[in-house]
Design an enzyme around this catalytic site. Structure first.
Site, PDB file in Angstrom:
ATOM      1  N   CYS A 168      26.513  -6.061 -54.478  1.00 42.25           N
ATOM      2  CA  CYS A 168      27.747  -6.308 -53.716  1.00 42.25           C
ATOM      3  C   CYS A 168      28.109  -7.792 -53.783  1.00 42.25           C
ATOM      4  CB  CYS A 168      27.583  -5.857 -52.263  1.00 42.25           C
ATOM      5  SG  CYS A 168      26.668  -7.009 -51.220  1.00 42.25           S
TER       6      CYS A 168
ATOM      7  N   CYS B 225      20.777  -5.118 -54.914  1.00 34.70           N
ATOM      8  CA  CYS B 225      22.168  -4.821 -54.560  1.00 34.70           C
ATOM      9  C   CYS B 225      23.118  -5.693 -55.371  1.00 34.70           C
ATOM     10  CB  CYS B 225      22.370  -5.077 -53.064  1.00 34.70           C
ATOM     11  SG  CYS B 225      24.058  -4.812 -52.499  1.00 34.70           S
TER      12      CYS B 225
ATOM     13  N   CYS C  85      25.628 -10.027 -51.864  1.00 32.23           N
ATOM     14  CA  CYS C  85      24.330 -10.228 -52.518  1.00 32.23           C
ATOM     15  C   CYS C  85      24.461 -10.975 -53.845  1.00 32.23           C
ATOM     16  CB  CYS C  85      23.622  -8.887 -52.709  1.00 32.23           C
ATOM     17  SG  CYS C  85      22.998  -8.227 -51.136  1.00 32.23           S
TER      18      CYS C  85
ATOM     19  N   ASP D 172      30.975  10.125 -42.513  1.00 31.15           N
ATOM     20  CA  ASP D 172      31.553   8.868 -42.031  1.00 31.15           C
ATOM     21  C   ASP D 172      30.635   8.347 -40.946  1.00 31.15           C
ATOM     22  OD1 ASP D 172      32.857   8.735 -39.068  1.00 31.15           O
ATOM     23  OD2 ASP D 172      32.732  10.794 -39.779  1.00 31.15           O
TER      24      ASP D 172
ATOM     25  N   ASP E 133      40.527  11.670 -37.405  1.00 29.51           N
ATOM     26  CA  ASP E 133      39.873  12.667 -36.565  1.00 29.51           C
ATOM     27  C   ASP E 133      40.916  13.218 -35.581  1.00 29.51           C
ATOM     28  OD1 ASP E 133      40.211  10.657 -34.754  1.00 29.51           O
ATOM     29  OD2 ASP E 133      38.081  10.231 -34.493  1.00 29.51           O
TER      30      ASP E 133
ATOM     31  N   HIS F  82      28.204  -5.885 -47.343  1.00 29.82           N
ATOM     32  CA  HIS F  82      26.905  -5.420 -47.867  1.00 29.82           C
ATOM     33  C   HIS F  82      26.531  -4.035 -47.335  1.00 29.82           C
ATOM     34  CE1 HIS F  82      22.768  -5.149 -49.073  1.00 29.82           C
ATOM     35  NE2 HIS F  82      22.486  -4.829 -47.821  1.00 29.82           N
TER      36      HIS F  82
END
Lengths: 378, 378
Positions: free
Chosen positions: B302, B300, B305, B262, B90, B331
């Site tokens: 991930c 999920c 998980c 973002d 940024d 996660h």
């Protein structure tokens, strides 16, 4: 189920294998400490990648939080923390003596107050075994009493209690899929250590631990104690030096016939921004590292050293980013585990004792205490 | 070098690709925030595994610590933090207005005091570009002024400054391997947002950002503003909605033609023990999870998980173990990134708008603010 075989020996040093229900350990082995069912800041995937095989977890902590019954309900410690390999739990004795508030020891057990909420609890040999059976580690430890190592009178009392408790633990144990190790005590007193080694070795334990060291004695006292104890132990059982150590402790311990080690030092140093290295211990906050493009240790092949510069690690520490602790933990654990693996190779090549002076000289800058003047024993 | 192509569109929603010197981004895309050159608690290897492609880092923070000159000396931000994929920085403007102490804004730039040590610094459009060129991200942002969104008078002044500064940033930019995006301001004022969108769209920016949202306005105001702005933007440039959002913000933003997002929310929630889930947001400290053998979200895939129970995560949180933050960050980031990937697939299948009501109903329990009553626009 628990088979220990010596693959090679060189003098007192031993390379072996120890079979457990969750896989085979190559010994000597260094076990990272996962006090609260987690090696601080690391995932099991990261532990696997850095080369960990055996993980230690603390009975005292897990009994208090989340509770051993809960861990059992969740399928045991392997399932709970998702470590698929061998696990070891200590007996809780050392933490009761070092962490708990107001403790009262008698010949039957110890009453203590939780360091978390002050609630009152009681550990006996039978209770320690029951908790460890609920947790379900592959290797469990007899309940013992750790003494001030230089206090002969107290060390004798604590040793005798430890011996009685060892017999009670053997009687209390019910699970065939756990190996119960006995613990030798006696402080730094030659007569007591001799008696304790002989007594514990006479009992039907599949492995033997040396407790009560790295608790305030000098390096010289620790190694002299090992010199008394290990020659009295049977060849055919693994030997575990509890709570040790630094890189040089591992070299010196293996040279005296130790097979298993554990220590919080690598992860604790990581939380204090310090890293083991073959140039001596580094404090990564050192201003000299601000623009240093090198890894922590150019001879290291851990994820941290393969990936990041000292400059980046110093930035993370300065910015109070938690990733610093993760990356330093990865490096410090890998350093000790790789050192022990290299030593194992050298025992099999019959080159260990030739390498000891060079290894000690390389690693002694990492010592916490004054370096011990090692004498080659081969 | 920076090519944006639309792969598919459905109504306002777009699936595209944006080529950068560090690889191709599939849009829509959600970028995790790595404020201080690290996505808090995660290694680049973990970010890669959870599906991250674009990472945002903050110019204000890196300028103050470790310094953009140091980052340049270390080979630039990609090398420094070891993120091989696309990076975005940024402009520093938003942090100067939200974090720095005592700031003084004039038409030339902003003088401010560091939140770290109180030292005085000055950012101008030219200085922001110079810092971002030292950092070396693939996408860099024009220096802008973010206003109180409901204050029309201030929003007009800030917008006009932002426009002048946008032109100065274009002039100041020297590196061909960086894409400079312009930023639309104007608060929640329809007339200002219209003027700003038209002005910024008229400049030769390869991408256009919508700034000054998610800063205190209502969900309705945010989405109404998008409804004003996105129809005024060229089809052939990527659109970036800065600092947004929640799962429903992503769904609603993509439905209005946004390509890039973002937000710190996934990692910030993780540090507060909260997890996104298709059942609504979960607080993992909830006593109901003490013996819950399920993963955070059964839908999920991930690492967290696939591996751990709610009971284990609750234990880590209760024991104040930092691994909890790592596992929840994995996660939460995966949840948003996967949601955006699923939306991209649905745009290519022409099923996005059919799915929007179901997605919103599934995810709106995760909202921070009152849920917006979405109207299908296709």
């Amino acid at each position: 189920m628990f088979e220990f075989n010596l693959t090679a020996t060189q003098g007192c040093a031993r390379a072996g294998t120890f079979t457990t229900p969750h896989g085979q350990l190559n010994t000597p082995v260094f076990a990272p400490v996962g006090t609260q069912a987690t090696v601080k800041t690391l995932t099991p995937a990261q532990l696997d990648e850095l080369g960990a095989s055996l993980i230690l977890s603390n009975t005292y902590h897990l009994y208090l939080r989340p509770g051993d019954e809960l861990v059992r309900e969740m399928g045991g410690l392997h399932a709970f923390m998702q470590w698929p390999g061998p696990l070891l739990t200590d007996s809780g004795g050392y933490q009761v003596f070092s962490l708990a508030q107001t403790r009262k020891i008698d010949d039957d057990g110890v009453t203590f107050k939780s360091h978390i909420d002050g609630s009152t609890h009681r550990f006996t040999p039978e209770k320690s075994i029951q908790i460890q059976e609920n947790l379900g580690a592959d290797i469990i430890m007899a309940f013992d009493e750790c003494s001030d190592p230089n206090d002969h009178t107290y060390s004798k009392i604590a040793m005798e209690r430890t011996h009685h408790w060892a017999e009670r633990c053997l009687t209390a144990k019910t699970r065939a899929d756990q190996a119960l190790f006995g613990i030798i005590q006696g402080g730094v007193n030659r007569d007591l250590r001799t008696a304790s080694a002989q007594f514990i070795a006479s009992l039907p334990f599949p492995g033997i631990a040396i407790g009560g060291l790295s608790v305030g004695e000098t390096k010289e006292e620790m190694l002299s104690t090992l010199d008394v104890v290990t020659p009295l132990l049977p060849e055919n059982k693994p030997r575990y030096l509890m709570g040790v150590g630094t890189p040089e402790d591992l070299i010196n311990g293996i040279a005296r016939g130790v097979d298993i080690f554990d220590c919080v030092l690598p992860t604790r140093l990581a939380r204090h921004n310090a890293a083991f290295s073959s140039e001596g211990r580094l404090n990564l906050m050192n201003a000299a590292f601000a623009r240093d493009p090198r890894p922590i240790d150019e001879t290291c092949d851990c994820y941290t050293c393969r990936t990041f510069t000292r400059a980046y690690l110093r930035h993370l520490i300065g910015a109070k980013e938690l990733l610093a602790g993760t990356l330093l933990s990865i490096h410090n654990l890998h350093a000790l585990i790789q050192l022990v693996k290299d030593i194992r190779e050298s025992i099999m090549d019959n080159t260990f004792y030739n390498n000891v002076p060079a290894w000690l000289s390389q690693w002694q800058g990492n010592a916490e205490r004054k370096s011990y003047n090692y004498t080659v024993k081969d």
